[in-house]
Design an enzyme around this catalytic site. Sequence first.
Site, PDB file in Angstrom:
ATOM      1  N   LYS A  72      23.538  19.977  88.996  1.00 56.97           N
ATOM      2  CA  LYS A  72      22.160  19.610  89.551  1.00 56.97           C
ATOM      3  C   LYS A  72      21.680  20.707  90.502  1.00 56.97           C
ATOM      4  O   LYS A  72      22.499  21.062  91.487  1.00 56.97           O
ATOM      5  CB  LYS A  72      22.188  18.257  90.390  1.00 56.97           C
ATOM      6  N   LYS A  87      20.355  18.773  85.252  1.00 57.33           N
ATOM      7  CA  LYS A  87      19.108  18.531  86.099  1.00 57.33           C
ATOM      8  C   LYS A  87      18.399  19.573  86.829  1.00 57.33           C
ATOM      9  O   LYS A  87      19.258  20.233  87.502  1.00 57.33           O
ATOM     10  CB  LYS A  87      19.450  17.526  86.871  1.00 57.33           C
TER      11      LYS A  87
HETATM   12  C1  PBG Z   1      18.781  12.378  94.976  1.00 55.10           C
HETATM   13  C2  PBG Z   1      17.817  12.263  93.537  1.00 55.10           C
HETATM   14  C3  PBG Z   1      16.861  13.295  93.272  1.00 55.10           C
HETATM   15  C4  PBG Z   1      16.406  12.763  91.889  1.00 55.10           C
HETATM   16  C5  PBG Z   1      17.426  12.033  91.359  1.00 55.10           C
HETATM   17  N1  PBG Z   1      18.277  11.683  92.605  1.00 55.10           N
HETATM   18  C6  PBG Z   1      16.161  14.132  94.202  1.00 55.10           C
HETATM   19  C7  PBG Z   1      16.684  15.153  95.153  1.00 55.10           C
HETATM   20  O1  PBG Z   1      17.930  15.604  94.790  1.00 55.10           O
HETATM   21  O2  PBG Z   1      16.107  15.348  96.052  1.00 55.10           O
HETATM   22  C8  PBG Z   1      15.303  13.517  91.402  1.00 55.10           C
HETATM   23  C9  PBG Z   1      15.027  12.915  90.182  1.00 55.10           C
HETATM   24  C10 PBG Z   1      13.384  13.358  89.918  1.00 55.10           C
HETATM   25  O3  PBG Z   1      13.123  14.304  90.363  1.00 55.10           O
HETATM   26  O4  PBG Z   1      12.969  12.746  88.994  1.00 55.10           O
HETATM   27  N2  PBG Z   1      19.955  12.105  95.055  1.00 55.10           N
END
Ligand code: PBG
Length: 333
Positions: free
Chosen positions: A202, A256
């Site tokens: 991520k 991601k």
């Molecule tokens: C946070 C989380 C995020 C997303 C999923 N879980 C955002 C972040 O890390 O700030 C993002 C999903 C999206 O942008 O659709 N645990």
Amino acid sequence: MRPTVAPFPAARLRRTRRTGALRALTRQNTLSVDDLIWPIFLRDGEGVSEPVVSMPGVNRLSVDLAVVAAQEAAALGIPVICLFPYTDPALKTELCEEAWNPDNLSNRAIRAIKAAVPEIAVMTDVALDPYNANGHDGIVRDGVIVNDDSVAALVKMALAQAAAGADILGPSDMMDGRIGAMRTALEAAGHSDVAILSYSAKYASAFYGPFRDAVGASGALKGDKKTYQMDPGNSDEALRLIERDLMEGADMVMVKPGLAYLDICHRVKTTFGVPTYAYQVSGEYAMIQAAAQNGWVNGEALMMESLLAFKRAGCDGILTYFAPAAARVLLKG
Ligand code: PBG
């Protein structure tokens, strides 16, 4: 394997593109409803569906309407629904205790959906940001996101979700050691069948902006997430993270964001051959919707093309806010 081609005119590669039937016959990758995971946002109340302004077509749903959404997903054949809570700011604390409250919004929704639509798999988000007064995915002490205390909190959160009936846990926090700690705790608590789909690779991305609005984390977040989410310049590190999470007991892994990271999806699938998923995140969704609303692109065609690209890159499935719309297109044929 190297694709071969005979010299012209023995080979005329347009021959197999000439008609729809020939294109269908030679198409290597297809999108199916089975590939879709639908992320939805939850909020308190009853009968409430509140639009997320930066994500046209997406609403925060109260638990009763989340059940209706799950019924809709099941009717469309979408196999998995993934829950993200918008938590009342009054419940956010430094230690994030609401995250493992058995009756928090997310856990209530898991129970209600599993009771009403048992055939759909419910996936969760395991990260502290919706419950954190600091807006971070881990516990903050003196301005530092502390790893091991965060893992201990995340394990409590994971166990509460498993007890509520979650089928798939989605750790999205990027702390070190959390998959192994969760897997051990799940085994010890009798939840050996609960699957983990780890957000292993991520990235610290600007594509998450609309999501942070949707879960109400934008205002709370102090600083950025670069000490735990990956640097967008790296790719070998993604493979190390994936391998580490697999060794610790992840059943499935995720990359991601999605479209800007298809090279990572491809490397992960070809290197490990494990169930691999991508998250087409909020900013990707918002960009397509915004352009479509302006009449600058064909929104439906772009939605389907972007989802197919994930399959071509090697993904087994996609988390996407487009899931019900894409399912409807696929079902109409
Ligand atoms: C946070 C989380 C995020 C997303 C999923 N879980 C955002 C972040 O890390 O700030 C993002 C999903 C999206 O942008 O659709 N645990």
